[in-house]
Design a protein around this motif. Structure first.
Motif, PDB file in Angstrom:
ATOM      1  N   LYS A  54      84.717  47.658  52.396  1.00 10.29           N
ATOM      2  CA  LYS A  54      86.020  47.473  51.753  1.00 10.29           C
ATOM      3  C   LYS A  54      87.044  48.416  52.375  1.00 10.29           C
ATOM      4  N   GLY A  55      87.080  48.410  53.709  1.00  6.43           N
ATOM      5  CA  GLY A  55      88.055  49.246  54.404  1.00  6.43           C
ATOM      6  C   GLY A  55      87.713  50.719  54.344  1.00  6.43           C
ATOM      7  N   PHE A  56      86.445  51.036  54.406  1.00  7.08           N
ATOM      8  CA  PHE A  56      85.958  52.423  54.391  1.00  7.08           C
ATOM      9  C   PHE A  56      86.516  53.173  53.185  1.00  7.08           C
ATOM     10  N   LYS A  57      86.251  52.598  52.025  1.00  5.63           N
ATOM     11  CA  LYS A  57      86.823  53.140  50.807  1.00  5.63           C
ATOM     12  C   LYS A  57      85.915  54.170  50.136  1.00  5.63           C
ATOM     13  N   GLU A  58      84.643  53.796  49.982  1.00  2.00           N
ATOM     14  CA  GLU A  58      83.769  54.638  49.174  1.00  2.00           C
ATOM     15  C   GLU A  58      83.017  55.634  50.049  1.00  2.00           C
ATOM     16  N   LYS A  59      83.552  56.828  50.120  1.00  2.00           N
ATOM     17  CA  LYS A  59      82.970  57.850  50.990  1.00  2.00           C
ATOM     18  C   LYS A  59      81.774  58.490  50.301  1.00  2.00           C
TER      19      LYS A  59
ATOM     20  N   PHE B  30      76.866  44.866  64.660  1.00  2.00           N
ATOM     21  CA  PHE B  30      77.905  44.389  63.767  1.00  2.00           C
ATOM     22  C   PHE B  30      79.248  44.496  64.472  1.00  2.00           C
ATOM     23  N   SER B  31      80.168  43.649  64.091  1.00  2.00           N
ATOM     24  CA  SER B  31      81.520  43.799  64.599  1.00  2.00           C
ATOM     25  C   SER B  31      82.236  44.805  63.699  1.00  2.00           C
ATOM     26  N   TYR B  32      83.287  45.420  64.251  1.00  2.00           N
ATOM     27  CA  TYR B  32      84.007  46.414  63.478  1.00  2.00           C
ATOM     28  C   TYR B  32      84.610  45.756  62.237  1.00  2.00           C
ATOM     29  N   ARG B  33      85.082  44.515  62.401  1.00  2.00           N
ATOM     30  CA  ARG B  33      85.683  43.823  61.260  1.00  2.00           C
ATOM     31  C   ARG B  33      84.671  43.585  60.153  1.00  2.00           C
ATOM     32  N   GLU B  34      83.461  43.223  60.580  1.00  2.00           N
ATOM     33  CA  GLU B  34      82.400  43.003  59.597  1.00  2.00           C
ATOM     34  C   GLU B  34      82.165  44.268  58.764  1.00  2.00           C
ATOM     35  N   LEU B  35      82.105  45.413  59.455  1.00  2.00           N
ATOM     36  CA  LEU B  35      81.826  46.662  58.757  1.00  2.00           C
ATOM     37  C   LEU B  35      83.014  47.093  57.909  1.00  2.00           C
ATOM     38  N   GLN B  36      84.198  46.772  58.414  1.00  2.00           N
ATOM     39  CA  GLN B  36      85.386  47.083  57.636  1.00  2.00           C
ATOM     40  C   GLN B  36      85.345  46.315  56.321  1.00  2.00           C
ATOM     41  N   ARG B  37      84.935  45.047  56.431  1.00  2.00           N
ATOM     42  CA  ARG B  37      84.856  44.217  55.249  1.00  2.00           C
ATOM     43  C   ARG B  37      83.762  44.721  54.314  1.00  2.00           C
ATOM     44  N   SER B  38      82.602  45.040  54.880  1.00  2.00           N
ATOM     45  CA  SER B  38      81.489  45.402  54.014  1.00  2.00           C
ATOM     46  C   SER B  38      81.706  46.752  53.342  1.00  2.00           C
TER      47      SER B  38
ATOM     48  N   ALA C 287      74.547  52.487  54.254  1.00  2.00           N
ATOM     49  CA  ALA C 287      75.405  53.639  54.485  1.00  2.00           C
ATOM     50  C   ALA C 287      75.940  53.512  55.906  1.00  2.00           C
ATOM     51  N   VAL C 288      77.249  53.493  56.035  1.00  2.00           N
ATOM     52  CA  VAL C 288      77.865  53.300  57.354  1.00  2.00           C
ATOM     53  C   VAL C 288      78.426  54.639  57.829  1.00  2.00           C
ATOM     54  N   LYS C 289      77.945  55.096  58.965  1.00  2.00           N
ATOM     55  CA  LYS C 289      78.390  56.383  59.502  1.00  2.00           C
ATOM     56  C   LYS C 289      79.386  56.131  60.623  1.00  2.00           C
ATOM     57  N   GLN C 290      80.572  56.682  60.464  1.00  2.00           N
ATOM     58  CA  GLN C 290      81.600  56.516  61.477  1.00  2.00           C
ATOM     59  C   GLN C 290      81.530  57.721  62.401  1.00  2.00           C
ATOM     60  N   LEU C 291      80.993  57.516  63.594  1.00  2.00           N
ATOM     61  CA  LEU C 291      80.777  58.649  64.492  1.00  2.00           C
ATOM     62  C   LEU C 291      82.107  59.111  65.082  1.00  2.00           C
ATOM     63  N   GLU C 292      82.205  60.434  65.225  1.00  2.00           N
ATOM     64  CA  GLU C 292      83.421  61.001  65.802  1.00  2.00           C
ATOM     65  C   GLU C 292      83.059  61.739  67.077  1.00  2.00           C
ATOM     66  N   GLY C 293      84.045  61.857  67.929  1.00  2.00           N
ATOM     67  CA  GLY C 293      83.866  62.656  69.144  1.00  2.00           C
ATOM     68  C   GLY C 293      82.901  62.048  70.126  1.00  2.00           C
TER      69      GLY C 293
ATOM     70  N   TYR D   8      80.126  56.088  54.688  1.00  2.00           N
ATOM     71  CA  TYR D   8      80.683  55.245  53.643  1.00  2.00           C
ATOM     72  C   TYR D   8      79.633  54.293  53.104  1.00  2.00           C
ATOM     73  N   ARG D   9      79.832  53.911  51.856  1.00  2.00           N
ATOM     74  CA  ARG D   9      78.950  52.929  51.267  1.00  2.00           C
ATOM     75  C   ARG D   9      79.445  51.539  51.651  1.00  2.00           C
ATOM     76  N   GLY D  10      78.510  50.654  51.971  1.00  2.00           N
ATOM     77  CA  GLY D  10      78.899  49.298  52.337  1.00  2.00           C
ATOM     78  C   GLY D  10      77.890  48.297  51.791  1.00  2.00           C
ATOM     79  N   VAL D  11      78.314  47.044  51.709  1.00  2.00           N
ATOM     80  CA  VAL D  11      77.419  45.981  51.266  1.00  2.00           C
ATOM     81  C   VAL D  11      77.465  44.864  52.304  1.00  2.00           C
ATOM     82  N   LEU D  12      76.313  44.569  52.914  1.00  2.00           N
ATOM     83  CA  LEU D  12      76.265  43.534  53.948  1.00  2.00           C
ATOM     84  C   LEU D  12      76.372  42.149  53.316  1.00  2.00           C
ATOM     85  N   ALA D  13      76.544  41.168  54.172  1.00  2.00           N
ATOM     86  CA  ALA D  13      76.705  39.794  53.699  1.00  2.00           C
ATOM     87  C   ALA D  13      75.499  39.347  52.877  1.00  2.00           C
ATOM     88  N   ASN D  14      74.306  39.835  53.215  1.00  2.00           N
ATOM     89  CA  ASN D  14      73.134  39.436  52.436  1.00  2.00           C
ATOM     90  C   ASN D  14      72.912  40.351  51.230  1.00  2.00           C
TER      91      ASN D  14
END
Ligand SMILES: *[C@@H]1O[C@H](CO)[C@@H](O)[C@H](O)[C@H]1NC(C)=O
Ligand SMILES: *[C@@H]1O[C@H](CO)[C@@H](O)[C@H](O)[C@H]1NC(C)=O
Ligand SMILES: *[C@@H]1O[C@H](CO)[C@@H](O)[C@H](O)[C@H]1NC(C)=O
Ligand SMILES: *[C@@H]1O[C@H](CO)[C@@H](O)[C@H](O)[C@H]1NC(C)=O
Ligand SMILES: *[C@@H]1O[C@H](CO)[C@@H](O)[C@H](O)[C@H]1NC(C)=O
Ligand SMILES: *[C@@H]1O[C@H](CO)[C@@H](O)[C@H](O)[C@H]1NC(C)=O
Ligand SMILES: *[C@@H]1O[C@H](CO)[C@@H](O)[C@H](O)[C@H]1NC(C)=O
Ligand SMILES: *[C@@H]1O[C@H](CO)[C@@H](O)[C@H](O)[C@H]1NC(C)=O
Ligand SMILES: *[C@@H]1O[C@H](CO)[C@@H](O)[C@H](O)[C@H]1NC(C)=O
Ligand SMILES: *[C@@H]1O[C@H](CO)[C@@H](O)[C@H](O)[C@H]1NC(C)=O
Ligand SMILES: *[C@@H]1O[C@H](CO)[C@@H](O)[C@H](O)[C@H]1NC(C)=O
Ligand SMILES: *[C@@H]1O[C@H](CO)[C@@H](O)[C@H](O)[C@H]1NC(C)=O
Length: 856
Positions: free
Chosen positions: A498-503, A488-496, A524-530, A513-519
């Motif tokens: 909603k800007g990493f809103k629902e943690k 996925f592109s970062y923009r796609e995930l940002q969109r799905s 669940a989107v995990k933003q890895l750190e470090g 974060y919770r996300g909804v794909l185009a389909n």
């Protein structure tokens, strides 16, 4: 020169008059009419939408096939299912009313069998239907009732009819209305490789009387039946609803797939709009006998299992492979050559006769010793299933994401294919220097080759393209079709998201974060750190994680790696994590989850054990999870347990001091095995310890390190063993279960948990044994006290003067932090646990040993 002009006109009119009956626009063809290859005029429908004529045979251009074709040349029906005649052949309507396909020799290759039934003429209708009608215009015979491989709009395909294409057969199951695809080669058993009802609301429960399939003019494929009030949708064409001068149809293609198409008038080509089998390599026999199907990134390709084989027909890889040396005439021994990530396709009826529950080694040896066995497949999905292939026709599928290992019997020595990204293609090779036959290296080469190729392709195609978004989406689709993780592109995930809103939560590796794909798939989107890892290494780890499939492991759908962004996209688990069910009475203000009944708790415990067993023992690269805890055990809507966060540790930058530890292991206080603190090797047995604590918590409904008045101010895990020694099992169990539990099961689970939390790793059972013990397959001895007096740990901790109870060493908010060998770690551990039920995670690291550590 008026006279001359008049003559011309007469000639012209004359010609037209003569030509008209020949072109026969929609006119009936009387008895005695015939069509021949070469230049006889076609029979046309009234508006010339369809025509019946001879055309070159696809198999051999010198022969001809009589077909009804759509304007432009898309065939929809052919006489005798495509039987080919030579230049002397014909299609004729005999004087008795029989429509016959005749070869040059005079042999009748096909007939409508309508002699002497009152047929007076043939007509091609505007719908494409070829009709033999009687004097009153009634249909004695029609091509729509005798389809070959295609069903067009306004045609009805009812159960009982067949579509055929080569060795493939499509039918509509009478009772269920299921679409059924079979491989039915003469002289071989018929294999059903696809049998699905497309609409769950429709297939769930009913028995149909006489279902029929139609292609609607709007592009919907639907099923009608007397018991259904309205047609039920089976599939939507991707250009559904679009109008225009076009024909839509469904067809059983020569590659064994069933697809929907649309064709614009006059174009002569049809565009695919839907296909039944999403993964072409799952079509039985697609690559012929002994052929191996795989993807080259864009298309399915056929290859041979190893260099002991050669293509049967080098011009057509789909015709399969033959052994260079026949098994019967091996000069020496025969041997089983190992094929990684490969599966010999097994469908009904074979699946009923060929499957056994044995280990991978036995799966190989059983086939080697069986004289009729030619190949075998061991599934590495936790089922322990082995398929022995004894039939004369076998079909294989290879993909980096297939969790199975196959063996093929060849004359000694087995010569594997060179390690190239691709499916068993033996022609290409690469100067990679990887000339070792060490199996692990071969696998590594294939995986890294694929990943690299994909990366390069992506870089070249998409990186600087303004159409990046669309292109990447398309590419993602291809990747998905081939079973690889989706990028996925970062923009796609940002969109799905909603800007990493629902943690959803925050783990050791970053926030989720919770996300909804185009389909509309929820993820669940995990933003890895470090993560400071190179792109290549990250992708390799992602490939490994996503190739680890098990019912009890959370599935990785895709990932994003752009600049410094590293994200992982997982399937979403509706029911959250286990901790919210077990500990809902404590800490959390939002504790509204109902208590989990015992039967569910037990099923979750067994499921979790199965998932970990798969990580430890059954997948290729053994993965030590290092962070088993209730927070990492997720539940789907059916309360199936799914272990999450496995394989992540390797992703963490080893230089990140927050994660640096003695052996770079991550873990959570309370669930850490004693050896962890004692600077001893971390093995799969460390996970067993953590699992034991989780199991104990599942029974007791409280944290293993909780200290309460009703546990005599002792840690729950210590108190529980004492109560167990006193025979008070009923006192340990979660009070909210209120006697609603199978006490024999509870006691068994309790014993297993005490075996798991033994201080000595060698005393703990393997996860495989844990599953057997829980299931009651294996006898259980009475567990000794978890802490033994002569343990290595006592030795290290005794000097500190801290309580000799191992359990209390671990985490009690009232006890002083135990001293530890590593100053780094000490720092981490000295941080007391917060008042909330959540625990601070100390450190992390993934451990993947090439060999599981098994002692018991
Ligand atoms: C044939 O075409 C004419 C004119 O386009 C149209 O009016 C007529 O309905 C068509 N006939 C059929 C059978 O489709
Ligand atoms: C028809 O005849 C040709 C040549 O005589 C032959 O090659 C072909 O196989 C025949 N077709 C069938 C279906 O028998
Ligand atoms: C013509 O065929 C139709 C349908 O098969 C039948 O109902 C009708 O009786 C037939 N008419 C004659 C004259 O045979
Ligand atoms: C359809 O195929 C099956 C299996 O090959 C055969 O038994 C049956 O007679 C066929 N039906 C028709 C209408 O051709
Ligand atoms: C029809 O397909 C469904 C899956 O979609 C399957 O569960 C069911 O068993 C099939 N029914 C028959 C009669 O094969
Ligand atoms: C199946 O039918 C039975 C009886 O008609 C009904 O009780 C049941 O709920 C149905 N199941 C589904 C999944 O529709
Ligand atoms: C199932 O059938 C219903 C009714 O025909 C339709 O509305 C629905 O979209 C279908 N579902 C799918 C997944 O095709
Ligand atoms: C994959 O194979 C297809 C068919 O053989 C071919 O057209 C295509 O170019 C290949 N793609 C790559 C990336 O090799
Ligand atoms: C055949 O295989 C067996 C078992 O692996 C081995 O003991 C034997 O020496 C082999 N024989 C030959 C001729 O290679
Ligand atoms: C949605 O897309 C994702 C990734 O592209 C895929 O894994 C998932 O199966 C899709 N879901 C559906 C219902 O098609
Ligand atoms: C409880 O839920 C609210 C809103 O859903 C949320 O803001 C809050 O953080 C939650 N509290 C806890 C302890 O989870
Ligand atoms: C959890 O699973 C149960 C049983 O399937 C379901 O009824 C419930 O809605 C689920 N809870 C959530 C939060 O989805």
């Amino acid at each position: 020169m008026p006279s001359l002009r008049g003559g011309d006109l007469t000639l012209l009119l004359c010609g037209c008059f003569l030509l008209l009956p020949l072109l026969s626009h929609g006119a009936d063809m009387p008895l005695g009419s015939s069509l021949t290859p070469g230049n006889s005029s076609p029979w046309l429908s009234p508006n010339s939408t369809f025509s019946l004529a001879f055309g070159p045979s696809p198999a051999s251009p010198s022969l001809s096939v009589a077909s009804v074709s759509y304007a432009g040349g898309v065939p929809i029906w052919s006489a005798g299912a495509g039987a080919a005649v030579d230049s002397g052949g014909s299609l004729r309507l005999s004087s008795t009313g029989d429509l016959q396909l005749v070869n040059g020799s005079g042999a009748v290759l096909w007939s409508s069998n309508t002699a002497n039934q009152g047929v007076t003429a043939a007509a091609l209708q505007e719908s494409g239907n070829l009709l033999l009608k009687n004097s009153s215009g009634g249909a004695v015979w029609q091509s729509f009732d005798h389809p070959t491989d295609t069903v067009v709009m306004s045609q009805t395909f009812s159960s009982g009819l067949n579509l055929t294409s080569g060795d493939y057969l499509f039918t509509l199951d009478r009772g269920s209305g299921n679409l059924t695809l079979r491989w039915a080669r003469r002289g071989a058993a018929t294999i059903t490789y696809f049998n699905r009802g497309y609409n769950a609301s429709f297939t769930a429960n009913r028995t149909l009387s006489s279902p029929a399939l139609t292609m609607q003019t709007n592009g919907i494929v639907s099923i009608t039946d007397g018991t259904l009030a309205t047609p039920v949708v089976v599939a939507y064409s991707s250009n559904y609803g679009e109008s225009g001068d076009m024909m839509r149809f469904v067809r059983l293609d020569a590659d064994g797939n069933f697809r929907a198409y649309s064709a614009a008038r006059g174009s002569g080509t049809a565009a695919e709009q839907w296909s039944a089998v999403a993964d072409q390599c799952q079509v039985f026999g697609y690559c012929g006998n002994m052929g191996v199907c795989g993807y080259n990134g864009t298309a399915p390709v056929c290859g041979c299992p190893s260099q002991n084989f050669q293509p049967s027909n080098p011009a057509n890889p789909r015709e399969g492979c033959t052994r260079k040396v026949d098994l019967a005439s091996c000069p020496g021994n025969s041997t089983m050559l190992e094929l990684d990530n490969t599966q010999f396709l097994t469908y009904t009826p074979e699946i009923n006769t060929e499957q056994f529950f044995v280990g991978i080694t036995a799966c190989r040896l059983n086939c080697l010793s069986g004289t009729s066995c030619v190949a075998s497949t061991a599934l590495a999905d936790g089922s322990g299933l082995c398929f022995l292939k004894v039939s004369t026709f076998v079909s294989a599928y290879q993909s980096a994401s297939l969790p199975s290992t196959s063996f093929v019997k060849v004359c000694f020595p087995g010569v594997p294919n060179p390690p190239v990204g691709g499916a068993g293609s033996s022609s290409s090779s690469r100067n990679s220097g990887l000339r070792s036959w060490v199996v692990v290296l071969v696998v590594l080469g294939v995986v890294s080759g694929l990943v690299l190729a994909e990366w390069v392709l992506w870089w070249v195609l998409c990186r600087n393209s303004p159409k990046y978004g669309a292109a990447s989406a398309q590419y993602a689709l291809l990747e998905y079709a081939s079973g690889a993780p989706v990028q996925f592109s970062y923009r796609e995930l940002q969109r799905s998201t909603k800007g990493f809103k629902e943690k959803l939560g925050a783990g050791g590796f970053g926030a989720v974060y919770r996300g909804v794909l185009a389909n509309r798939t929820v993820v669940a989107v995990k933003q890895l750190e470090g993560i400071e890892q190179g792109e290549k290494q990250f992708r390799m780890e992602v490939a490994t994680i996503s190739s680890t499939h098990h019912l009890n492991l959370v599935r990785l759908i895709g990932f994003c790696s752009e600049g410094r962004h590293r994200l992982l996209v997982y399937e979403f688990m509706k029911n959250g994590s286990l901790d919210s069910f077990l500990f809902s009475h404590g800490g959390d203000a939002n504790a509204s989850k109902p208590t989990m009944p015992w039967s569910t708790r037990f099923a979750v415990a067994v499921g979790t054990a199965r998932g970990i067993t798969y990580l430890h023992e059954e997948c290729r690269d053994c993965i030590v999870h290092c962070d088993i805890k209730p927070e990492n055990i997720l539940l789907d809507e059916h309360h199936n347990a799914k272990v999450s966060d496995f394989g992540l540790a390797k992703l963490i930058n080893p230089k990140d001091h927050r994660h640096r530890t003695l052996t770079s292991v991550r873990g959570t206080r309370g669930y850490l095995a004693p050896e962890w603190l004692a600077n001893l090797p971390i093995t799969v047995k460390s996970d067993v310890y953590s699992y034991g604590m989780v199991l104990l918590e599942t029974i007791g409904g409280r944290r293993n390190f909780d200290i309460a008045d009703d546990t005599d101010r002792k840690k729950f895990s210590v108190w529980a063993y004492e109560e167990y020694e006193r025979g008070n099992v009923a006192g340990i169990i979660d009070r909210r279960l209120a006697g609603d539990a199978d006490m024999a099961q509870v006691e068994r689970a309790l014993q297993v948990s005490f075996w798991c939390i033994q201080e000595q790793p060698s005393q703990r059972p393997t996860m495989g044994k844990v599953v057997q013990m829980l299931e009651g397959v294996m006898e259980l001895e009475r567990p000794p006290p978890p802490k033994s007096s002569d343990s290595f740990l006592t030795a290290t901790t005794a000097t500190s003067g801290v309580s000799s109870s191992m359990a209390s060493t671990f985490a009690s908010s009232s006890a002083p932090a135990p001293p530890v060998p590593s100053p780094n770690l000490e720092q981490e551990i000295a941080v007391g646990r917060s008042a909330s039920a959540r625990h601070r995670e100390i450190a992390s690291l993934p451990l993947r040993s090439s060999e599981p550590y098994m002692t018991m």
